[in-house]
Design a protein around this motif. Structure first.
Motif, PDB file in Angstrom:
ATOM      1  N   LEU A  17      71.552  59.935  28.541  1.00  0.00           N
ATOM      2  CA  LEU A  17      71.968  58.913  27.974  1.00  0.00           C
ATOM      3  C   LEU A  17      73.488  58.827  28.263  1.00  0.00           C
ATOM      4  O   LEU A  17      74.030  57.567  28.171  1.00  0.00           O
ATOM      5  CB  LEU A  17      71.802  58.839  26.360  1.00  0.00           C
ATOM      6  N   THR A  18      74.190  59.779  28.533  1.00  0.00           N
ATOM      7  CA  THR A  18      75.880  59.684  28.777  1.00  0.00           C
ATOM      8  C   THR A  18      75.978  60.677  30.039  1.00  0.00           C
ATOM      9  O   THR A  18      76.252  62.042  29.918  1.00  0.00           O
ATOM     10  CB  THR A  18      76.651  60.108  27.410  1.00  0.00           C
ATOM     11  N   PRO A  19      75.845  59.984  31.324  1.00  0.00           N
ATOM     12  CA  PRO A  19      75.580  60.804  32.473  1.00  0.00           C
ATOM     13  C   PRO A  19      77.165  61.335  32.989  1.00  0.00           C
ATOM     14  O   PRO A  19      77.053  62.552  33.613  1.00  0.00           O
ATOM     15  CB  PRO A  19      75.063  59.984  33.690  1.00  0.00           C
TER      16      PRO A  19
ATOM     17  N   GLY B 248      71.194  69.567  31.057  1.00  0.00           N
ATOM     18  CA  GLY B 248      70.309  68.413  30.565  1.00  0.00           C
ATOM     19  C   GLY B 248      71.087  67.812  29.118  1.00  0.00           C
ATOM     20  O   GLY B 248      70.713  66.605  28.766  1.00  0.00           O
ATOM     21  N   ARG B 249      71.942  68.630  28.950  1.00  0.00           N
ATOM     22  CA  ARG B 249      72.765  68.091  27.660  1.00  0.00           C
ATOM     23  C   ARG B 249      74.400  68.623  27.786  1.00  0.00           C
ATOM     24  O   ARG B 249      74.334  69.777  28.518  1.00  0.00           O
ATOM     25  CB  ARG B 249      72.233  68.774  26.311  1.00  0.00           C
ATOM     26  N   TRP B 250      75.210  68.090  27.279  1.00  0.00           N
ATOM     27  CA  TRP B 250      76.489  68.406  27.290  1.00  0.00           C
ATOM     28  C   TRP B 250      76.538  69.507  26.265  1.00  0.00           C
ATOM     29  O   TRP B 250      75.815  69.654  25.344  1.00  0.00           O
ATOM     30  CB  TRP B 250      77.624  67.494  26.959  1.00  0.00           C
ATOM     31  N   LYS B 251      77.860  70.292  26.392  1.00  0.00           N
ATOM     32  CA  LYS B 251      78.017  71.295  25.310  1.00  0.00           C
ATOM     33  C   LYS B 251      77.987  70.905  23.770  1.00  0.00           C
ATOM     34  O   LYS B 251      77.299  71.455  22.809  1.00  0.00           O
ATOM     35  CB  LYS B 251      79.241  72.155  25.514  1.00  0.00           C
ATOM     36  N   SER B 252      78.348  69.546  23.677  1.00  0.00           N
ATOM     37  CA  SER B 252      78.210  68.947  22.336  1.00  0.00           C
ATOM     38  C   SER B 252      76.813  68.917  21.863  1.00  0.00           C
ATOM     39  O   SER B 252      76.505  68.535  20.656  1.00  0.00           O
ATOM     40  CB  SER B 252      78.733  67.485  22.353  1.00  0.00           C
ATOM     41  N   GLY B 253      75.948  68.826  22.752  1.00  0.00           N
ATOM     42  CA  GLY B 253      74.548  68.302  22.433  1.00  0.00           C
ATOM     43  C   GLY B 253      74.145  67.116  23.084  1.00  0.00           C
ATOM     44  O   GLY B 253      72.768  66.661  23.193  1.00  0.00           O
TER      45      GLY B 253
ATOM     46  N   ARG C  98      69.997  59.275  17.652  1.00  0.00           N
ATOM     47  CA  ARG C  98      70.114  59.076  18.770  1.00  0.00           C
ATOM     48  C   ARG C  98      70.066  60.063  19.644  1.00  0.00           C
ATOM     49  O   ARG C  98      69.730  59.863  21.156  1.00  0.00           O
ATOM     50  CB  ARG C  98      71.370  58.166  19.080  1.00  0.00           C
ATOM     51  N   ASN C  99      70.373  61.370  19.273  1.00  0.00           N
ATOM     52  CA  ASN C  99      70.432  62.519  20.328  1.00  0.00           C
ATOM     53  C   ASN C  99      69.086  62.868  21.079  1.00  0.00           C
ATOM     54  O   ASN C  99      69.251  63.696  21.659  1.00  0.00           O
ATOM     55  CB  ASN C  99      71.373  63.570  19.702  1.00  0.00           C
ATOM     56  N   ASN C 100      68.072  62.378  20.328  1.00  0.00           N
ATOM     57  CA  ASN C 100      66.783  62.840  21.126  1.00  0.00           C
ATOM     58  C   ASN C 100      65.847  61.502  21.546  1.00  0.00           C
ATOM     59  O   ASN C 100      64.997  61.787  22.016  1.00  0.00           O
ATOM     60  CB  ASN C 100      65.786  63.673  20.083  1.00  0.00           C
ATOM     61  N   ASN C 101      66.714  60.440  21.589  1.00  0.00           N
ATOM     62  CA  ASN C 101      66.071  59.472  21.835  1.00  0.00           C
ATOM     63  C   ASN C 101      66.226  58.990  23.619  1.00  0.00           C
ATOM     64  O   ASN C 101      66.998  58.008  23.864  1.00  0.00           O
ATOM     65  CB  ASN C 101      66.547  58.048  20.843  1.00  0.00           C
TER      66      ASN C 101
END
Ligand code: N7H
Length: 469
Positions: free
Chosen positions: A264-266, A254-259, A279-282
């Motif tokens: 949001l960025t499929p 559900g997240r990329w390794k970066s987080g 933005r990273n939790n929005n």
């Protein structure tokens, strides 16, 4: 507001140091232990207030929590109102958590763990110095039953767990304590702290502002996980084979390794988005023009992140089942030999994983001995509410979230289909955006539970007035 000088620091913000020792102990002389607790140990315990600013943080932060056996040993007989805590984690092992008991560390399977000291600092030397100080103060009243040394991973992997994913991004905000970031859910303090607003159970007065701590030692099979991603790489024509393997991992998580959230960025990682707390939790899995019950182009229904917090996928929004996570990796980096063979070493000194502390009010009623519904929507707010709930009714439940076009399958990171049996093949759908009904079978568990225990982290005043003599 909350009484931050009285609430142990690990509960609401975590001790956030690069080294953390979990020192599990047995009380062998309860009178001596209790007599040393107030004047000796209490001044070393780090409250939330001390962790809020760098200049008030101690060199080594210390927190302390007790199992039910520990409280009983101290002659504390009050019922804390939590069945799971009272019975101990071993009682939950197979039917609730799905663990294979034979994989449990013997200390967790046994009866010797009365409590745990959590010691966090920048260096292992500092941690050990504080542990020696504690042992000297306790003067032989405890013995070590088990310990686990956690450490952040090196260099650019700091903050990432052993599979390589950035951790610690999404935790709930707590009313009266934290200002929510965009997208962050705001939860009543009583979900984490006994006796606060939102805790509906009757508790003894002294338990106020304490919290249940679910500890888990979760082994991670990193080479096997990496091999699985390569072997089952997706087939997006615009991506390389490596990128298609990364994409599969991101969709499982559900997240990329970066987080960066895949919602949001499929299709491509976005490290700038990942690093932006505004933005990273929005996100909440809903998108204009897409149906929440069919769309898996953004994020699979089965993704670890979505299974353990469905956000807008539950309507009304679920405010009852949240945990505050405070994990730290343990064990060494993957060796060249393990990488070459794609198999985790069986050498115990090479075991790696997540030393995982989760804070929550765990059980809201007496009925946590229900058989988990396997294939139906299992949202019931009045049974076990925290960690055990998430594991049993969400991660291990192939039908959750319900009402979807395709049955999601169990959580591909932490879920199990074999209650009480490891390595039973799992069948998540939705991982392949080109064909969301396609099931990618996972033959082996990538996370193996090595066991754990449920603890209660009392307030500092409870340590002073109730536990110490
Ligand atoms: Fe999970 N991981 O590092 O791979 N988890 N987790 N977890 N987890 C999360 O958003 C991981 C485990 C939750 O609010 C992230 O902060 C691993 C258990 C919840 O959107 C990553 C293991 C349980 C969330 C991991 C493991 C949970 C969450 C994204 C085992 C509860 C937040 C980072 C070894 C039963 C969901 C982030 C939300 C996020 C990993 C275990 C729950 C990367 C490796 C056992 C609630």
């Amino acid at each position: 507001g909350l009484n931050l000088t009285d609430i142990q620091g690990d509960i609401l913000i975590g001790m956030k140091k690069n080294k953390e020792l979990f020192f599990f102990f047995t009380i062998i002389n309860s009178t001596l232990f209790r007599s040393q607790l107030g004047s000796g140990i209490l001044p070393l315990i780090t409250p939330t207030s001390q962790l809020l600013a760098v200049d008030t943080q101690p060199t080594t932060a210390v927190n302390l929590a007790f199992s039910q056996r520990g409280l009983t040993t101290l002659d504390i007989t009050d019922d804390l109102g939590d069945t799971a805590f009272a019975n101990g984690q071993i009682d939950n092992v197979a039917s609730i958590l799905g663990d294979e008991t034979s994989n449990w560390e013997s200390a967790f399977a046994g009866t010797s763990i009365h409590g745990v000291f959590l010691l966090a600092s920048d260096t292992v030397d500092n941690v050990n110095a504080t542990l020696s100080q504690i042992q000297a103060l306790l003067n032989g009243s405890i013995t070590e039953s088990y310990s686990l040394q956690g450490q952040a991973r090196p260099a650019d992997q700091q903050g990432h767990e052993h599979f390589g994913f950035m951790d610690g991004i999404s935790n709930p905000a707590v009313t009266g304590f934290s200002t929510p970031l965009p997208g962050q859910q705001v939860i009543d303090p009583g979900l984490f702290l006994l006796g606060e607003t939102g805790d509906t159970v009757t508790r003894p007065a002294w338990a106020k502002d304490g919290s249940f701590l679910a500890f888990r030692q979760l082994q991670q099979r990193v080479p096997e996980f990496n091999k699985f991603l390569v072997d089952n790489a997706l087939s997006n024509p615009n991506l390389t084979a490596d990128q298609n393997a990364e994409l599969l991992g991101a969709r499982m998580m559900g997240r990329w390794k970066s987080g960066a959230p895949v919602d949001l960025t499929p299709t491509v990682d976005d490290p700038v988005l990942a690093a932006d707390p505004q933005r990273n939790n929005n996100f909440n899995y809903s998108h204009p023009g897409f149906d929440l019950d069919t769309d898996q182009t953004h994020c699979p229904f089965s993704a670890h992140l979505r299974k353990t917090n469905p956000r807008a996928g539950l309507n009304p929004e679920n405010t009852a089942n949240h945990i505050i996570r405070a994990g730290i990796p343990y064990g060494p980096e993957v060796t060249d030999a393990e990488n070459a063979s794609n198999v985790s070493s069986t050498d115990p000194s090479l075991e790696r994983g997540l030393a995982f502390g989760m804070h929550s009010v765990m059980v809201k009623s007496e009925s946590n001995d229900l058989v988990p519904p396997r294939c139906i929507v299992a949202y019931q707010s009045d049974i076990s509410a925290g960690f055990a709930f998430l594991q049993q009714f969400w991660a291990n439940n192939a039908g959750f979230p319900g009402g979807k076009a395709t049955q999601p399958g169990v959580d591909p990171i932490i879920g199990t289909d074999g209650l009480g049996q490891a390595d039973v093949p799992r069948s998540p759908s939705g991982l392949d955006p080109a064909d969301p009904t396609r099931i990618i079978t996972i033959e082996q568990d990538f996370v193996v539970s090595r066991g754990g225990e449920y603890f209660f982290s009392p307030s500092l005043s409870a340590i002073q007035n109730t536990l110490a003599i």
